[in-house]
Design a protein around this motif. Structure first.
Motif, PDB file in Angstrom:
ATOM      1  N   CYS A 289      40.213  -5.649  14.692  1.00  0.00           N
ATOM      2  CA  CYS A 289      41.564  -3.857  14.854  1.00  0.00           C
ATOM      3  C   CYS A 289      41.731  -4.881  12.663  1.00  0.00           C
ATOM      4  O   CYS A 289      42.937  -3.780  13.450  1.00  0.00           O
ATOM      5  CB  CYS A 289      42.398  -3.914  15.511  1.00  0.00           C
ATOM      6  N   SER A 290      41.838  -5.302  11.952  1.00  0.00           N
ATOM      7  CA  SER A 290      42.411  -5.284  10.309  1.00  0.00           C
ATOM      8  C   SER A 290      41.832  -5.480   9.707  1.00  0.00           C
ATOM      9  O   SER A 290      40.579  -5.165  10.016  1.00  0.00           O
ATOM     10  CB  SER A 290      43.330  -6.321  10.722  1.00  0.00           C
ATOM     11  N   ASP A 291      41.367  -5.748   8.119  1.00  0.00           N
ATOM     12  CA  ASP A 291      40.200  -5.943   6.912  1.00  0.00           C
ATOM     13  C   ASP A 291      40.075  -7.050   6.930  1.00  0.00           C
ATOM     14  O   ASP A 291      39.883  -7.410   6.293  1.00  0.00           O
ATOM     15  CB  ASP A 291      41.155  -4.702   5.609  1.00  0.00           C
ATOM     16  N   ASP A 292      40.942  -7.759   7.859  1.00  0.00           N
ATOM     17  CA  ASP A 292      40.286  -9.085   8.131  1.00  0.00           C
ATOM     18  C   ASP A 292      40.144 -10.249   9.289  1.00  0.00           C
ATOM     19  O   ASP A 292      40.894  -9.613  10.053  1.00  0.00           O
ATOM     20  CB  ASP A 292      41.929 -10.431   7.701  1.00  0.00           C
ATOM     21  N   ALA A 293      39.475 -10.540   8.956  1.00  0.00           N
ATOM     22  CA  ALA A 293      38.229 -11.501  10.769  1.00  0.00           C
ATOM     23  C   ALA A 293      37.686 -12.600   9.637  1.00  0.00           C
ATOM     24  O   ALA A 293      37.390 -12.732   9.079  1.00  0.00           O
ATOM     25  CB  ALA A 293      37.579 -10.022  11.252  1.00  0.00           C
ATOM     26  N   ASN A 294      37.650 -13.840  10.701  1.00  0.00           N
ATOM     27  CA  ASN A 294      36.902 -15.151  10.196  1.00  0.00           C
ATOM     28  C   ASN A 294      35.947 -14.873  11.969  1.00  0.00           C
ATOM     29  O   ASN A 294      35.867 -13.866  12.850  1.00  0.00           O
ATOM     30  CB  ASN A 294      37.594 -16.172  10.224  1.00  0.00           C
ATOM     31  N   ILE A 295      34.738 -16.343  11.874  1.00  0.00           N
ATOM     32  CA  ILE A 295      33.774 -16.255  12.331  1.00  0.00           C
ATOM     33  C   ILE A 295      34.036 -16.444  13.830  1.00  0.00           C
ATOM     34  O   ILE A 295      34.094 -15.789  14.757  1.00  0.00           O
ATOM     35  CB  ILE A 295      33.232 -17.460  12.333  1.00  0.00           C
ATOM     36  N   SER A 296      35.355 -17.557  13.673  1.00  0.00           N
ATOM     37  CA  SER A 296      36.098 -17.715  15.231  1.00  0.00           C
ATOM     38  C   SER A 296      36.312 -16.161  16.055  1.00  0.00           C
ATOM     39  O   SER A 296      36.549 -15.996  17.316  1.00  0.00           O
ATOM     40  CB  SER A 296      37.973 -18.549  15.634  1.00  0.00           C
ATOM     41  N   ARG A 297      37.282 -15.730  15.813  1.00  0.00           N
ATOM     42  CA  ARG A 297      37.847 -14.101  16.732  1.00  0.00           C
ATOM     43  C   ARG A 297      36.315 -13.115  16.859  1.00  0.00           C
ATOM     44  O   ARG A 297      35.956 -12.909  17.309  1.00  0.00           O
ATOM     45  CB  ARG A 297      38.092 -13.262  15.141  1.00  0.00           C
ATOM     46  N   VAL A 298      35.329 -13.334  16.179  1.00  0.00           N
ATOM     47  CA  VAL A 298      33.964 -12.792  16.873  1.00  0.00           C
ATOM     48  C   VAL A 298      33.627 -13.590  17.594  1.00  0.00           C
ATOM     49  O   VAL A 298      32.519 -12.882  18.623  1.00  0.00           O
ATOM     50  CB  VAL A 298      33.018 -13.198  15.294  1.00  0.00           C
ATOM     51  N   ALA A 299      33.384 -14.705  17.147  1.00  0.00           N
ATOM     52  CA  ALA A 299      33.400 -15.727  18.472  1.00  0.00           C
ATOM     53  C   ALA A 299      33.921 -14.849  19.986  1.00  0.00           C
ATOM     54  O   ALA A 299      33.782 -15.496  21.314  1.00  0.00           O
ATOM     55  CB  ALA A 299      33.637 -16.999  18.461  1.00  0.00           C
ATOM     56  N   ASP A 300      35.782 -15.477  19.937  1.00  0.00           N
ATOM     57  CA  ASP A 300      36.299 -14.488  20.829  1.00  0.00           C
ATOM     58  C   ASP A 300      35.314 -13.501  22.272  1.00  0.00           C
ATOM     59  O   ASP A 300      35.158 -13.294  23.165  1.00  0.00           O
ATOM     60  CB  ASP A 300      37.361 -14.186  20.312  1.00  0.00           C
ATOM     61  N   GLY A 329      32.859 -15.757   5.868  1.00  0.00           N
ATOM     62  CA  GLY A 329      32.213 -16.265   6.355  1.00  0.00           C
ATOM     63  C   GLY A 329      30.728 -16.178   7.073  1.00  0.00           C
ATOM     64  O   GLY A 329      29.576 -16.765   6.922  1.00  0.00           O
ATOM     65  N   LEU A 330      30.369 -14.219   7.553  1.00  0.00           N
ATOM     66  CA  LEU A 330      29.681 -13.775   7.655  1.00  0.00           C
ATOM     67  C   LEU A 330      29.418 -12.470   6.462  1.00  0.00           C
ATOM     68  O   LEU A 330      29.555 -11.139   7.493  1.00  0.00           O
ATOM     69  CB  LEU A 330      30.253 -12.843   9.135  1.00  0.00           C
ATOM     70  N   GLU A 331      29.599 -12.886   4.989  1.00  0.00           N
ATOM     71  CA  GLU A 331      29.856 -11.782   4.775  1.00  0.00           C
ATOM     72  C   GLU A 331      28.265 -10.468   3.905  1.00  0.00           C
ATOM     73  O   GLU A 331      28.400  -9.679   3.851  1.00  0.00           O
ATOM     74  CB  GLU A 331      29.688 -12.098   3.081  1.00  0.00           C
ATOM     75  N   ASP A 332      26.890 -11.898   4.884  1.00  0.00           N
ATOM     76  CA  ASP A 332      25.823 -11.126   4.579  1.00  0.00           C
ATOM     77  C   ASP A 332      25.088 -11.170   5.682  1.00  0.00           C
ATOM     78  O   ASP A 332      24.960 -12.352   6.012  1.00  0.00           O
ATOM     79  CB  ASP A 332      25.020 -10.770   3.141  1.00  0.00           C
ATOM     80  N   VAL A 333      23.538 -10.878   5.404  1.00  0.00           N
ATOM     81  CA  VAL A 333      22.724 -11.288   6.672  1.00  0.00           C
ATOM     82  C   VAL A 333      21.838 -12.161   6.635  1.00  0.00           C
ATOM     83  O   VAL A 333      21.641 -12.812   7.357  1.00  0.00           O
ATOM     84  CB  VAL A 333      21.279 -10.188   6.372  1.00  0.00           C
ATOM     85  N   SER A 334      22.351 -13.399   5.498  1.00  0.00           N
ATOM     86  CA  SER A 334      22.180 -14.288   5.789  1.00  0.00           C
ATOM     87  C   SER A 334      23.052 -15.309   6.111  1.00  0.00           C
ATOM     88  O   SER A 334      22.513 -16.119   6.196  1.00  0.00           O
ATOM     89  CB  SER A 334      21.737 -15.278   4.385  1.00  0.00           C
ATOM     90  N   LYS A 335      24.272 -14.779   6.877  1.00  0.00           N
ATOM     91  CA  LYS A 335      25.385 -15.791   7.200  1.00  0.00           C
ATOM     92  C   LYS A 335      25.040 -15.899   8.580  1.00  0.00           C
ATOM     93  O   LYS A 335      25.707 -16.716   9.490  1.00  0.00           O
ATOM     94  CB  LYS A 335      26.392 -15.779   6.693  1.00  0.00           C
ATOM     95  N   TYR A 336      23.802 -15.470   9.712  1.00  0.00           N
ATOM     96  CA  TYR A 336      24.232 -15.152  11.123  1.00  0.00           C
ATOM     97  C   TYR A 336      23.918 -16.321  11.845  1.00  0.00           C
ATOM     98  O   TYR A 336      24.712 -16.619  12.947  1.00  0.00           O
ATOM     99  CB  TYR A 336      23.187 -14.486  11.825  1.00  0.00           C
ATOM    100  N   PRO A 337      23.428 -17.819  10.899  1.00  0.00           N
ATOM    101  CA  PRO A 337      23.793 -19.498  11.622  1.00  0.00           C
ATOM    102  C   PRO A 337      24.436 -19.560  12.219  1.00  0.00           C
ATOM    103  O   PRO A 337      24.979 -20.222  12.515  1.00  0.00           O
ATOM    104  CB  PRO A 337      22.609 -19.574  10.202  1.00  0.00           C
ATOM    105  N   ALA A 338      25.727 -19.484  11.342  1.00  0.00           N
ATOM    106  CA  ALA A 338      26.946 -19.359  11.000  1.00  0.00           C
ATOM    107  C   ALA A 338      27.611 -19.327  11.842  1.00  0.00           C
ATOM    108  O   ALA A 338      28.382 -19.936  13.242  1.00  0.00           O
ATOM    109  CB  ALA A 338      27.544 -19.043  10.219  1.00  0.00           C
ATOM    110  N   LEU A 343      28.803 -20.582  18.319  1.00  0.00           N
ATOM    111  CA  LEU A 343      28.467 -20.008  20.085  1.00  0.00           C
ATOM    112  C   LEU A 343      28.681 -21.532  19.982  1.00  0.00           C
ATOM    113  O   LEU A 343      29.060 -21.781  21.426  1.00  0.00           O
ATOM    114  CB  LEU A 343      27.539 -19.497  19.997  1.00  0.00           C
ATOM    115  N   LEU A 344      27.524 -22.376  19.410  1.00  0.00           N
ATOM    116  CA  LEU A 344      26.646 -23.436  19.978  1.00  0.00           C
ATOM    117  C   LEU A 344      28.243 -24.958  20.625  1.00  0.00           C
ATOM    118  O   LEU A 344      28.402 -25.205  21.422  1.00  0.00           O
ATOM    119  CB  LEU A 344      25.870 -24.440  19.069  1.00  0.00           C
ATOM    120  N   GLN A 345      29.170 -24.735  19.287  1.00  0.00           N
ATOM    121  CA  GLN A 345      29.833 -25.755  19.323  1.00  0.00           C
ATOM    122  C   GLN A 345      31.003 -25.209  20.332  1.00  0.00           C
ATOM    123  O   GLN A 345      32.234 -26.019  21.065  1.00  0.00           O
ATOM    124  CB  GLN A 345      31.160 -25.426  18.291  1.00  0.00           C
ATOM    125  N   ARG A 346      31.127 -23.450  21.110  1.00  0.00           N
ATOM    126  CA  ARG A 346      31.842 -23.588  21.908  1.00  0.00           C
ATOM    127  C   ARG A 346      31.064 -23.346  23.052  1.00  0.00           C
ATOM    128  O   ARG A 346      31.404 -22.433  24.280  1.00  0.00           O
ATOM    129  CB  ARG A 346      32.948 -21.828  21.916  1.00  0.00           C
TER     130      ARG A 346
END
Ligand SMILES: *[C@@H]1O[C@H](CO)[C@@H](O)[C@H](O)[C@H]1NC(C)=O
Ligand SMILES: *[C@@H]1O[C@H](CO)[C@@H](O)[C@H](O)[C@H]1NC(C)=O
Ligand SMILES: *[C@@H]1O[C@H](CO)[C@@H](O)[C@H](O)[C@H]1NC(C)=O
Ligand SMILES: [Zn+2]
Length: 438
Positions: A289-300, A329-338, A343-346
């Motif tokens: 809900c803002s202009d900034d986010a990270n992978i951890s938030r996506v995983a939430d 870390g998820l800026e384009d379609v090549s970054k899905y593995p991150a 999710l594996l780490q979770r």
């Protein structure tokens, strides 16, 4: 024989050496485990490559190149987040490409613009060897074995059919296999989550009689009903009415980020009952809900949705090219593995991730096809929206000429400010010529 002293120094030498080895080993271990974690992701994604629910590359081709495909090399496209090189690097094996037409085209040339976007996706996916246009779950599976990136065509917004079931059927003929009932504008028959456009406001927010007919006809054709962008009331009504599972092709969790485009838990529970799928959107505004986010938030979002309805109801719908800001870390379609690594780490299991990456979508697509197969005896629907619901200056109603005399003139035979019938004739001609190519 060694003296005691030399034996001591020898053993301390050995000890020092082993310490040295240990340090080397330890750093090697780190390196190895670092590598093996990435290897594990790549192995998993090679075995279960991603089917992504939403990408707006075709919109960018329109905006940047006016659909002149010859101006770009899709292997390497600058200023966008999607090209063949990066799709391959990201283990994206199938992509639903959105046919998106601005809401401003509603009641105007939405149908022509829709045809043009279908055309550019069809060209893109037939002129490049790395792509393959697919129209069934089986073709999608086959394309993986041929190491192709499968293209699925999905319409983003019911205004594209101009309230016409025949238009919907013709889009199916052109390869469209999914349609979002609305984009940011209401249609005469369904409501949007957005209040951006002040059109077709109504008291009752669920599907109208014609809206239900659209859902039924999509079921009969084997077109996936997509509820991203609809209001929750419309989503609920469509879920209730659809005979086949439905999807949210690019929406996230409202509990984690309370944006109207996201899905609340109560609606997720209905989605699960219908064996449907929510494909998580990665756009920052829907993630944090803002202009900034990270992978951890996506995983939430993934963790929360899994807690509510299970991993069998989740997919990924990146929304690249349809939005401007994406997580670090998820800026384009090549970054899905991150994302998969996070999710594996979770503690997501490989089997859960295989579901999320592709098996859930295939299951839903196949179920939609089974429902279609069960409906083969149903005739194409002849339900028509009432003239009052779509009264606008661009709509010409073709009717048998009425006998002369002013008293016999039907008030509904013509729209109030009738334009020439040429646009409609042109569309009919264009459709039929496209079908002949098919
Ligand atoms: C893509 O094109 C840019 C120039 O537009 C170039 O600098 C870059 O090396 C190219 N990348 C690949 C992978 O070909
Ligand atoms: C809207 O329609 C639904 C179903 O047709 C009905 O259950 C609901 O009461 C209606 N709501 C309003 C505000 O009229
Ligand atoms: C990710 O973003 C959230 C806020 O959305 C923040 O609380 C968290 O610390 C960030 N995590 C990392 C690893 O940067
Ligand atoms: Zn969208």
């Amino acid at each position: 024989m060694l003296s005691r002293k030399s034996a001591l120094s020898a053993s301390s030498g050995i000890w020092m050496k082993s310490l040295g080895h240990l340090v080397v080993l330890a750093s090697l271990c780190c390196l190895i485990s670092g590598y093996s974690e990435r290897d594990r992701v790549h192995d998993l994604m090679s075995k279960y490559p991603l089917i992504d629910g939403h990408n707006d590359l075709a919109l960018q081709l329109r905006i940047r190149h006016n659909n002149r495909l010859s101006q770009v090399d899709l292997h390497n496209v600058s200023k966008v987040a999607t090209d063949i090189t990066r799709l391959q690097a990201g283990h994206v094996q199938a992509q639903m490409f959105a046919v998106y037409v601005m809401c401003g085209a509603q009641e105007k040339d939405a149908v022509r613009l829709t045809l043009e976007q279908i055309d550019v996706i069809r060209r893109m996916c037939t002129e490049y060897q790395d792509f393959e246009l697919v129209t069934s779950a089986q073709e999608l599976r086959n394309s993986e074995m041929r190491h192709k990136i499968a293209c699925l065509i999905s319409i983003e917004g019911g205004h594209s059919i101009d309230s016409s079931l025949p238009a919907l059927r013709m889009f199916y003929q052109l390869g469209v296999r999914s349609m979002a009932l609305t984009h940011s504008c209401n249609t005469p028959w369904a409501e949007s989550s957005s209040k951006l456009y002040n059109v077709y406001q109504r008291q009752n927010n669920s599907l109208t009689h014609f809206g239900k007919a659209v859902v039924e006809e999509m079921n009969r054709l084997g077109m996936i009903v997509d509820l991203s962008h609809t209001s929750w009331d419309t989503a609920w009504a469509a879920l209730k009415h659809s005979k086949a599972p439905v999807i949210f092709s690019h929406s996230s969790s409202f509990s984690i980020c309370s944006h109207g485009r996201n899905v609340p838990d109560w609606l997720l529970l209905d989605l699960k009952k219908k064996h449907g799928l929510i494909m998580v959107n990665l756009h920052n505004n829907f993630i944090s809900c803002s202009d900034d986010a990270n992978i951890s938030r996506v995983a939430d979002h993934f963790d929360h949705i899994k807690k509510v309805i299970g991993a069998e109801s989740i997919g990924i719908g990146g929304d690249f090219e349809g939005a401007v800001s994406f997580p670090q870390g998820l800026e384009d379609v090549s970054k899905y593995p991150a994302l998969i690594q996070e999710l594996l780490q979770r503690n997501w299991t490989e089997s859960e991730l295989a579901d999320v990456l592709r098996k859930n979508f295939l299951r839903v697509f196949e179920e939609v096809e089974r429902v279609r197969d069960r409906m083969t005896l149903s005739r194409p629907s002849e339900v028509q929206i009432s003239f009052e619901e779509v009264q606008n200056p661009c709509r010409l109603v073709l009717r048998r000429p009425v006998p002369r005399g002013p008293s016999h003139q039907s008030p509904f035979s013509r729209a109030p400010h009738e334009p020439k019938g040429l646009p409609i004739l042109a569309i009919v001609l264009l459709l039929s010529s496209l079908l002949m190519i098919e």
